[in-house]
Design a protein around this motif. Sequence first.
Motif, PDB file in Angstrom:
ATOM      1  N   MET A  30      87.000  35.785 -28.253  1.00 47.11           N
ATOM      2  CA  MET A  30      88.302  35.546 -28.878  1.00 47.11           C
ATOM      3  C   MET A  30      89.237  34.830 -27.898  1.00 47.11           C
ATOM      4  O   MET A  30      89.876  33.834 -28.230  1.00 47.11           O
ATOM      5  N   ALA A  31      89.308  35.343 -26.677  1.00 42.69           N
ATOM      6  CA  ALA A  31      90.258  34.821 -25.695  1.00 42.69           C
ATOM      7  C   ALA A  31      89.942  33.384 -25.322  1.00 42.69           C
ATOM      8  O   ALA A  31      90.830  32.528 -25.307  1.00 42.69           O
ATOM      9  N   ALA A  39      93.612  32.716 -16.811  1.00 39.58           N
ATOM     10  CA  ALA A  39      94.275  33.992 -16.525  1.00 39.58           C
ATOM     11  C   ALA A  39      94.650  34.691 -17.835  1.00 39.58           C
ATOM     12  O   ALA A  39      94.504  35.912 -17.969  1.00 39.58           O
ATOM     13  N   LEU A  40      95.112  33.915 -18.787  1.00 35.46           N
ATOM     14  CA  LEU A  40      95.461  34.499 -20.078  1.00 35.46           C
ATOM     15  C   LEU A  40      94.208  35.020 -20.789  1.00 35.46           C
ATOM     16  O   LEU A  40      94.228  36.091 -21.409  1.00 35.46           O
TER      17      LEU A  40
ATOM     18  N   LEU B  34      93.486  31.548 -11.204  1.00 37.93           N
ATOM     19  CA  LEU B  34      93.156  31.281 -12.606  1.00 37.93           C
ATOM     20  C   LEU B  34      94.239  30.536 -13.376  1.00 37.93           C
ATOM     21  O   LEU B  34      93.965  29.986 -14.435  1.00 37.93           O
ATOM     22  N   THR B  35      95.493  30.545 -12.908  1.00 37.95           N
ATOM     23  CA  THR B  35      96.549  29.912 -13.704  1.00 37.95           C
ATOM     24  C   THR B  35      97.560  29.217 -12.816  1.00 37.95           C
ATOM     25  O   THR B  35      97.708  29.559 -11.639  1.00 37.95           O
TER      26      THR B  35
ATOM     27  N   VAL D  38      97.807  30.034 -28.637  1.00 34.30           N
ATOM     28  CA  VAL D  38      97.470  31.021 -29.668  1.00 34.30           C
ATOM     29  C   VAL D  38      97.063  32.365 -29.062  1.00 34.30           C
ATOM     30  O   VAL D  38      97.329  33.418 -29.651  1.00 34.30           O
ATOM     31  N   ALA D  39      96.453  32.349 -27.893  1.00 38.11           N
ATOM     32  CA  ALA D  39      96.103  33.633 -27.255  1.00 38.11           C
ATOM     33  C   ALA D  39      97.371  34.401 -26.903  1.00 38.11           C
ATOM     34  O   ALA D  39      97.450  35.626 -27.085  1.00 38.11           O
ATOM     35  N   LEU D  40      98.360  33.686 -26.425  1.00 40.26           N
ATOM     36  CA  LEU D  40      99.626  34.338 -26.083  1.00 40.26           C
ATOM     37  C   LEU D  40     100.306  34.865 -27.358  1.00 40.26           C
ATOM     38  O   LEU D  40     100.876  35.968 -27.358  1.00 40.26           O
TER      39      LEU D  40
END
Lengths: 232, 232, 232, 232
Positions: A30-31, A39-40, B34-35, D38-40
């Motif tokens: 999903m992520a 990172a998200l 990562l970000t 969209v993940a956020l």
Amino acid sequence: MSEFDLPRRLAAEALGTALLVATVVGSGIMAETLTKDVALALLGNTLPTGAILVVLITILGPISGAHFNPAVSLVFALRRELTPREALFYVAAQIAGGIAGTMLAHAMFALPLLDASLKMRTGGAQWLAEAVAAFGLVATILAGIRFNRAAVPWLVGLYITAAYWFTASTSFANPAVAIARSLTNTFSGIRPTDLPGFIAAETCGAIIALILMSWLLRESDKARAVLKEARP
Amino acid sequence: MSEFDLPRRLAAEALGTALLVATVVGSGIMAETLTKDVALALLGNTLPTGAILVVLITILGPISGAHFNPAVSLVFALRRELTPREALFYVAAQIAGGIAGTMLAHAMFALPLLDASLKMRTGGAQWLAEAVAAFGLVATILAGIRFNRAAVPWLVGLYITAAYWFTASTSFANPAVAIARSLTNTFSGIRPTDLPGFIAAETCGAIIALILMSWLLRESDKARAVLKEARP
Amino acid sequence: MSEFDLPRRLAAEALGTALLVATVVGSGIMAETLTKDVALALLGNTLPTGAILVVLITILGPISGAHFNPAVSLVFALRRELTPREALFYVAAQIAGGIAGTMLAHAMFALPLLDASLKMRTGGAQWLAEAVAAFGLVATILAGIRFNRAAVPWLVGLYITAAYWFTASTSFANPAVAIARSLTNTFSGIRPTDLPGFIAAETCGAIIALILMSWLLRESDKARAVLKEARP
Amino acid sequence: MSEFDLPRRLAAEALGTALLVATVVGSGIMAETLTKDVALALLGNTLPTGAILVVLITILGPISGAHFNPAVSLVFALRRELTPREALFYVAAQIAGGIAGTMLAHAMFALPLLDASLKMRTGGAQWLAEAVAAFGLVATILAGIRFNRAAVPWLVGLYITAAYWFTASTSFANPAVAIARSLTNTFSGIRPTDLPGFIAAETCGAIIALILMSWLLRESDKARAVLKEARP
């Protein structure tokens, strides 16, 4: 010890490991589908994993102990709280459940049921990270059982939430989950050839934790004397 | 008071501070790798730190009190709950553990074991932020112990989760952790030359909290009279 | 009722409101400094606010009740759990503490101590959102006290975590905090001219919740009869 | 069983479902307004939903059981803990409350009160995901009630937090909420024509969980014998 018979304890271990792996693999899919920020994506992988651990350990712990993890079952076997035969059945149920979890996640996301991972995870730093991850997990469980058994589901969920970020390997810390994650070529995968290093490192970390915590948590002589008098 | 002897209490302080610092430093490295979004990196640094604090204070608190922080040990020494000698040993264990934590995080991420930070953190606003951060931490601990001791691990974890964001310094609030973070040139670092200002500010904040909370939490005369009658 | 005298109860209200506002304003400044993504900034504002509420209500609730909110003090005055005089002092302490919180946040981030906000927040939809926000907050508090008093700090923290996102106004739900936020021209600000609409809406929502929950939570006749017999 | 009469139990079901849907729909609108990631957005939808579930189940559970979900009411009817008549009233209250929740969210965000969704959510993988989501929810509730009733609000909130990410459908798991979400053409919507598939899948998942957990949680013969002797 448990009021539940072995078939149901094994069903609990298989069901719990399946849902745990489905969460790890599914939330990873999903992520990485929804964002390009890694990172998200890791955050979208971390929070569901920590949350489901609290749930699964609370609802299945009273049945099987909620190990979901061969390294944890090994520790309890070494502490003689599980017979070698039970431990073997536990590990088999965990591995079978884990693989079913990967298949379930893939089916929900309309992917081929099994797909060997190509993600390289190897080398000394990664192995150290896995040893630390498993060390912390077992230390958390053993001290948690000693001091605040009711909090153990929370402690494990929170520990893994942290360990996803502070270990360079994102904290597999679980041989059955590692095997299941070798069968998904998505965010949370690991190359099958990298499994032996991870599993060996996790086992070492778990055993070191058992040894250290046995010393750290041992009742002192004074406390034992007091308790001895108190007990008729 | 504790059933645990001093060597094990010191081991608990060192182990806890090491894992706390490994989490702070390690998750900072993971996040900035990562970000590029610094708010997201700070979130990836905050959640693991808050989570591991709940875990470490729960599992090591019954052994050593789980200070992991010279400012906290100072407060307990001033309250005469720790002898000066014990407090000195505690602080030494915390500093040694903290440095080991930085080294462990670096080893997991395949970085040089120690590397002095170049990140400037200085000036009146930063010092005020650190004083506020330590004030809030000590106030939380003292009032938590008074009103809901079992909740203290949660309170500290949640307080630090908030303080990472509401203080301009991201809330070090801990001299031992500050020293350990001066040895990492990554997201969570602080220049060694900026340590004295941070440590002085944290100590001031902790002492102000001790004074204020001593007044705020004091049993009232009426309550004391009632309790006096109730006690034979 | 409280074992604490009025000066200390007022100090607790002022201190708690100050730290609450410092968290709301400070984390807003931190968040908008670090990212351009407004959802991420709101997340960096939400998590600290929810976390600090759990902490502050746990550690100051036993002293003053931890209202930190004139709408809540009004509800308790209407329920005759606070005299009108006490309620007035509470509200004054909350407003003074809130303004001090804004000043503290500004000082930590090296901004002018007070700075009127230019952020427009007005109109029927916003007012509805504030009424809903305060309704939910008061409903949560009243039912929480009735059914699970120990959980109230968590319930309020979680409720506000949700309400930051599901109300179009990001849930001020608190006249004292709204006044304090009118004095910061940063992420969490509100134009001073928009205050009357917000405060009126919050008061309406709180009173509607009081009325509805009085009906919903009333002991049934049957339960009252049973309890009457049980009580000698 | 409940000390509360049916009108108030139905009011609790309607109020709870309304606030739950207002949170799901409202936070979805807030999130997709504030970010393009969209993940956020999903994270900004997940955290409020998980948080409000803990709150609503804690404060309304003692009144109505806090089902907020026809699939859950069906399970309790099959377990004979709800009469068929009560179950029908519950379901009606949940659907009415859910639709009111969508209207409330729209009003707060100044959108038309109802607006049929155009978001396609259909196909075998989505239906499997919904069956898994409802299976896990009902399993969590039934085992939670058995082993740790006080933790059920947390377990449900955490389970849904995880299921938003690990199921491909973002885990509706609730026919009344699905109906309400078919009336919003925003982030959390679902095409009205896709409702039957979702509702059927959710019902199947819930019933499978009831069957499996009845076996898994059954008191063993030995335990029953012990309990029989213990009970006079």
